[in-house]
Design a protein around this motif. Sequence first.
Motif, PDB file in Angstrom:
ATOM      1  N   GLN A   1     -12.999  30.068 -37.860  1.00 48.44           N
ATOM      2  CA  GLN A   1     -14.179  29.913 -36.896  1.00 48.44           C
ATOM      3  C   GLN A   1     -15.176  30.936 -36.821  1.00 48.44           C
ATOM      4  O   GLN A   1     -14.918  32.027 -37.044  1.00 48.44           O
ATOM      5  CB  GLN A   1     -13.456  29.668 -35.415  1.00 48.44           C
ATOM      6  CG  GLN A   1     -12.335  28.623 -35.351  1.00 48.44           C
ATOM      7  CD  GLN A   1     -13.077  27.257 -34.980  1.00 48.44           C
ATOM      8  OE1 GLN A   1     -14.081  26.823 -35.087  1.00 48.44           O
ATOM      9  NE2 GLN A   1     -12.361  26.386 -34.195  1.00 48.44           N
ATOM     10  N   GLN A   2     -16.380  30.156 -36.773  1.00 47.79           N
ATOM     11  CA  GLN A   2     -17.500  31.237 -36.567  1.00 47.79           C
ATOM     12  C   GLN A   2     -18.279  30.877 -35.245  1.00 47.79           C
ATOM     13  O   GLN A   2     -18.972  29.877 -35.331  1.00 47.79           O
ATOM     14  CB  GLN A   2     -18.525  31.227 -37.644  1.00 47.79           C
ATOM     15  CG  GLN A   2     -17.773  31.715 -38.858  1.00 47.79           C
ATOM     16  CD  GLN A   2     -18.700  31.535 -40.178  1.00 47.79           C
ATOM     17  OE1 GLN A   2     -19.521  30.804 -40.220  1.00 47.79           O
ATOM     18  NE2 GLN A   2     -18.662  32.737 -41.140  1.00 47.79           N
ATOM     19  N   ILE A   3     -18.163  31.784 -34.052  1.00 46.58           N
ATOM     20  CA  ILE A   3     -18.571  31.510 -32.809  1.00 46.58           C
ATOM     21  C   ILE A   3     -19.241  32.545 -32.489  1.00 46.58           C
ATOM     22  O   ILE A   3     -18.950  33.766 -32.525  1.00 46.58           O
ATOM     23  CB  ILE A   3     -17.360  31.269 -31.955  1.00 46.58           C
ATOM     24  CG1 ILE A   3     -16.555  30.200 -32.508  1.00 46.58           C
ATOM     25  CG2 ILE A   3     -17.815  30.974 -30.620  1.00 46.58           C
ATOM     26  CD1 ILE A   3     -15.266  30.019 -31.685  1.00 46.58           C
ATOM     27  N   LEU A   4     -20.579  32.416 -31.807  1.00 47.69           N
ATOM     28  CA  LEU A   4     -21.610  33.297 -31.192  1.00 47.69           C
ATOM     29  C   LEU A   4     -21.534  32.772 -29.564  1.00 47.69           C
ATOM     30  O   LEU A   4     -21.545  31.697 -29.317  1.00 47.69           O
ATOM     31  CB  LEU A   4     -22.815  33.001 -31.649  1.00 47.69           C
ATOM     32  CG  LEU A   4     -22.818  33.521 -33.110  1.00 47.69           C
ATOM     33  CD1 LEU A   4     -24.217  33.174 -33.998  1.00 47.69           C
ATOM     34  CD2 LEU A   4     -22.586  35.005 -33.335  1.00 47.69           C
ATOM     35  N   VAL A   5     -21.596  33.999 -28.682  1.00 46.27           N
ATOM     36  CA  VAL A   5     -21.541  33.573 -27.397  1.00 46.27           C
ATOM     37  C   VAL A   5     -22.652  34.567 -26.869  1.00 46.27           C
ATOM     38  O   VAL A   5     -23.070  35.789 -27.051  1.00 46.27           O
ATOM     39  CB  VAL A   5     -20.274  34.306 -26.759  1.00 46.27           C
ATOM     40  CG1 VAL A   5     -20.361  34.144 -25.307  1.00 46.27           C
ATOM     41  CG2 VAL A   5     -19.065  33.769 -27.374  1.00 46.27           C
ATOM     42  N   TYR A   6     -23.452  33.909 -25.978  1.00 47.95           N
ATOM     43  CA  TYR A   6     -24.654  34.170 -25.270  1.00 47.95           C
ATOM     44  C   TYR A   6     -24.527  33.951 -23.732  1.00 47.95           C
ATOM     45  O   TYR A   6     -23.653  32.909 -23.184  1.00 47.95           O
ATOM     46  CB  TYR A   6     -25.954  33.594 -25.819  1.00 47.95           C
ATOM     47  CG  TYR A   6     -25.989  33.119 -27.125  1.00 47.95           C
ATOM     48  CD1 TYR A   6     -26.889  34.199 -28.021  1.00 47.95           C
ATOM     49  CD2 TYR A   6     -25.308  32.243 -27.998  1.00 47.95           C
ATOM     50  CE1 TYR A   6     -26.893  34.219 -29.498  1.00 47.95           C
ATOM     51  CE2 TYR A   6     -25.619  32.242 -29.319  1.00 47.95           C
ATOM     52  CZ  TYR A   6     -26.220  33.088 -30.133  1.00 47.95           C
ATOM     53  OH  TYR A   6     -26.381  33.077 -31.471  1.00 47.95           O
ATOM     54  N   PRO A   7     -25.566  34.495 -22.908  1.00 48.93           N
ATOM     55  CA  PRO A   7     -25.789  34.146 -21.530  1.00 48.93           C
ATOM     56  C   PRO A   7     -26.138  32.704 -21.285  1.00 48.93           C
ATOM     57  O   PRO A   7     -26.930  32.367 -22.351  1.00 48.93           O
ATOM     58  CB  PRO A   7     -26.526  35.248 -21.142  1.00 48.93           C
ATOM     59  CG  PRO A   7     -26.724  36.349 -22.016  1.00 48.93           C
ATOM     60  CD  PRO A   7     -26.316  35.913 -23.408  1.00 48.93           C
ATOM     61  N   PHE A   8     -25.648  31.892 -20.476  1.00 48.92           N
ATOM     62  CA  PHE A   8     -26.173  30.882 -20.365  1.00 48.92           C
ATOM     63  C   PHE A   8     -27.555  30.867 -19.410  1.00 48.92           C
ATOM     64  O   PHE A   8     -27.902  31.494 -18.658  1.00 48.92           O
ATOM     65  CB  PHE A   8     -25.178  29.805 -19.420  1.00 48.92           C
ATOM     66  CG  PHE A   8     -25.669  28.645 -19.022  1.00 48.92           C
ATOM     67  CD1 PHE A   8     -25.656  27.600 -19.852  1.00 48.92           C
ATOM     68  CD2 PHE A   8     -26.138  28.048 -17.708  1.00 48.92           C
ATOM     69  CE1 PHE A   8     -25.912  26.370 -19.535  1.00 48.92           C
ATOM     70  CE2 PHE A   8     -26.602  27.023 -17.478  1.00 48.92           C
ATOM     71  CZ  PHE A   8     -26.365  25.887 -18.238  1.00 48.92           C
ATOM     72  N   MET A   9     -28.485  29.918 -20.220  1.00 49.55           N
ATOM     73  CA  MET A   9     -29.907  30.087 -19.256  1.00 49.55           C
ATOM     74  C   MET A   9     -29.948  28.674 -18.749  1.00 49.55           C
ATOM     75  O   MET A   9     -30.138  27.714 -19.008  1.00 49.55           O
ATOM     76  CB  MET A   9     -31.009  29.871 -20.532  1.00 49.55           C
ATOM     77  CG  MET A   9     -31.115  31.314 -21.454  1.00 49.55           C
ATOM     78  SD  MET A   9     -31.760  32.647 -20.348  1.00 49.55           S
ATOM     79  CE  MET A   9     -31.047  33.961 -20.986  1.00 49.55           C
ATOM     80  N   SER A  10     -30.168  28.760 -17.490  1.00 49.46           N
ATOM     81  CA  SER A  10     -29.765  27.825 -16.392  1.00 49.46           C
ATOM     82  C   SER A  10     -31.018  26.931 -16.351  1.00 49.46           C
ATOM     83  O   SER A  10     -30.723  25.683 -15.942  1.00 49.46           O
ATOM     84  CB  SER A  10     -29.530  28.372 -14.906  1.00 49.46           C
ATOM     85  OG  SER A  10     -30.663  29.210 -14.621  1.00 49.46           O
ATOM     86  N   ASN A  11     -32.150  27.169 -16.613  1.00 48.85           N
ATOM     87  CA  ASN A  11     -33.354  26.420 -16.940  1.00 48.85           C
ATOM     88  C   ASN A  11     -33.556  25.696 -18.139  1.00 48.85           C
ATOM     89  O   ASN A  11     -34.612  25.234 -18.336  1.00 48.85           O
ATOM     90  CB  ASN A  11     -34.513  27.286 -16.032  1.00 48.85           C
ATOM     91  CG  ASN A  11     -34.275  26.977 -14.689  1.00 48.85           C
ATOM     92  OD1 ASN A  11     -34.319  26.036 -13.995  1.00 48.85           O
ATOM     93  ND2 ASN A  11     -34.532  28.258 -13.964  1.00 48.85           N
ATOM     94  N   GLY A  12     -32.742  25.610 -18.897  1.00 51.97           N
ATOM     95  CA  GLY A  12     -33.061  24.927 -20.332  1.00 51.97           C
ATOM     96  C   GLY A  12     -33.947  25.798 -21.146  1.00 51.97           C
ATOM     97  O   GLY A  12     -34.384  26.871 -21.145  1.00 51.97           O
ATOM     98  N   SER A  13     -34.776  24.644 -22.042  1.00 53.79           N
ATOM     99  CA  SER A  13     -35.870  25.330 -22.879  1.00 53.79           C
ATOM    100  C   SER A  13     -37.148  24.855 -22.401  1.00 53.79           C
ATOM    101  O   SER A  13     -37.385  23.965 -21.499  1.00 53.79           O
ATOM    102  CB  SER A  13     -35.556  24.755 -24.163  1.00 53.79           C
ATOM    103  OG  SER A  13     -35.782  23.248 -24.246  1.00 53.79           O
ATOM    104  N   LEU A  14     -38.069  25.577 -22.912  1.00 55.52           N
ATOM    105  CA  LEU A  14     -39.378  24.983 -22.599  1.00 55.52           C
ATOM    106  C   LEU A  14     -39.724  23.719 -23.087  1.00 55.52           C
ATOM    107  O   LEU A  14     -40.433  23.007 -22.225  1.00 55.52           O
ATOM    108  CB  LEU A  14     -40.521  26.303 -23.399  1.00 55.52           C
ATOM    109  CG  LEU A  14     -41.967  25.826 -22.974  1.00 55.52           C
ATOM    110  CD1 LEU A  14     -42.444  25.861 -21.545  1.00 55.52           C
ATOM    111  CD2 LEU A  14     -42.658  26.790 -23.745  1.00 55.52           C
ATOM    112  N   GLN A  15     -39.313  23.377 -23.994  1.00 56.35           N
ATOM    113  CA  GLN A  15     -39.301  21.860 -24.536  1.00 56.35           C
ATOM    114  C   GLN A  15     -39.031  21.007 -23.552  1.00 56.35           C
ATOM    115  O   GLN A  15     -39.502  19.826 -23.076  1.00 56.35           O
ATOM    116  CB  GLN A  15     -38.718  21.640 -26.014  1.00 56.35           C
ATOM    117  CG  GLN A  15     -38.878  20.368 -26.602  1.00 56.35           C
ATOM    118  CD  GLN A  15     -38.175  20.030 -27.611  1.00 56.35           C
ATOM    119  OE1 GLN A  15     -36.923  19.988 -27.685  1.00 56.35           O
ATOM    120  NE2 GLN A  15     -38.827  20.208 -28.902  1.00 56.35           N
TER     121      GLN A  15
END
Length: 375
Positions: free
Chosen positions: A119-133
């Motif tokens: 398995q190859q997994i990366l963990v980031y903070p969750f961005m609650s307002n999604g993307s600009l798109q």
Amino acid sequence: MFLTCFYRRVRPPAKRGHPAIENPVFSESIHDPTNPVVQQFPLQYIQNATENYKTLIGEGGFGVVYKGVLPHGQEVAVKVRSSSSTQGTREFNNELRILSTIQHDNLVPLLGYCCENDQQILVYPFMSNGSLQDRLYGEAAKRKVLDWPTRLSIALGAAKGLMYLHNFAGRCIIHRDVKSSNILLDHSMIGKVTDFGFSKYAPQEGDSGASLEVRGTAGYLDPEYYSTQQLSAKSDVFSFGVVLLEIVTGREPLNIHRPRNEWSLVEWAKPFIRESRIEEIVDPTIKSQYHSESMWRVVEAALACTEPFATFRPSMSDIVRELEDALIIENNASEYMRSIESTGGSNRFLSVERKMLAPASTTGEPALNYCPIPR
């Protein structure tokens, strides 16, 4: 390159049992004392955090993204490489290497990774307002009207993140996939650049400069980079100019379902800007809700960024200054107008006519010509 992840930036304390990574492949980057701690997580820890991958929040070429919660309560986005991903391992290693080296408020940070049981997994903070798109023209459930000052603030944040990459100590980093879906929004609507799977260090003296594989997304790809395969930071600048046009117009960069002359956002918008008819391209949801001088700053910057020839494009440092000016003007419109009246003229503007190459600056970047254009 098509993966969208949603994170929220919170820097967690180091946890016992999950030490900072000590991988010899990445040790040179990770042990930079200015870096945040990047942790190596056991697979079971990831499975517990995601409740066995219960909540899917995105997917793309690399794999799928799940929402999770760490034991201390931090929400995270967990990107899991798909077994069918042809570029997955390369992107995983590249993102881990780059994000273990850099740290900036306008870049989505890496909290940790997992390499266990293939398995190859990366963990980031969750961005609650999604993307600009999402916010500009995404699915109806994710779309939300953004006022002009908020759009400006998001653009400025993303520009600062790219400026940091391009001026990174030691060697310029080129993102190679700048687009509105790779600008994520935290709980305060701060814009943060993400997805460094295709990022590269800029060619140094003695390098050929040629990129064997041209990377990017249709609608954002620098035409000069595409035709010559010569990679430079100005390729990111072109892509960011497209993002600025998205912010102004609320339109996607490429849409073949529109009339033929409107397929390309760049080619559709340029004549309106050159003919000083920008009110005809501004997103209808913000019509009459912006200061015209502020809007002009942004559309002229976008036009300069999307020049066909890279040498005529500004640097991200130039664009940051223009966006800072635009935001100041927007937030202090009455004071700005009084200052213009008192001096009897306008402030500087990016020239949209570049028939001659500007003299080179001492930094190696071509200087910009600034002059007002007819309004």
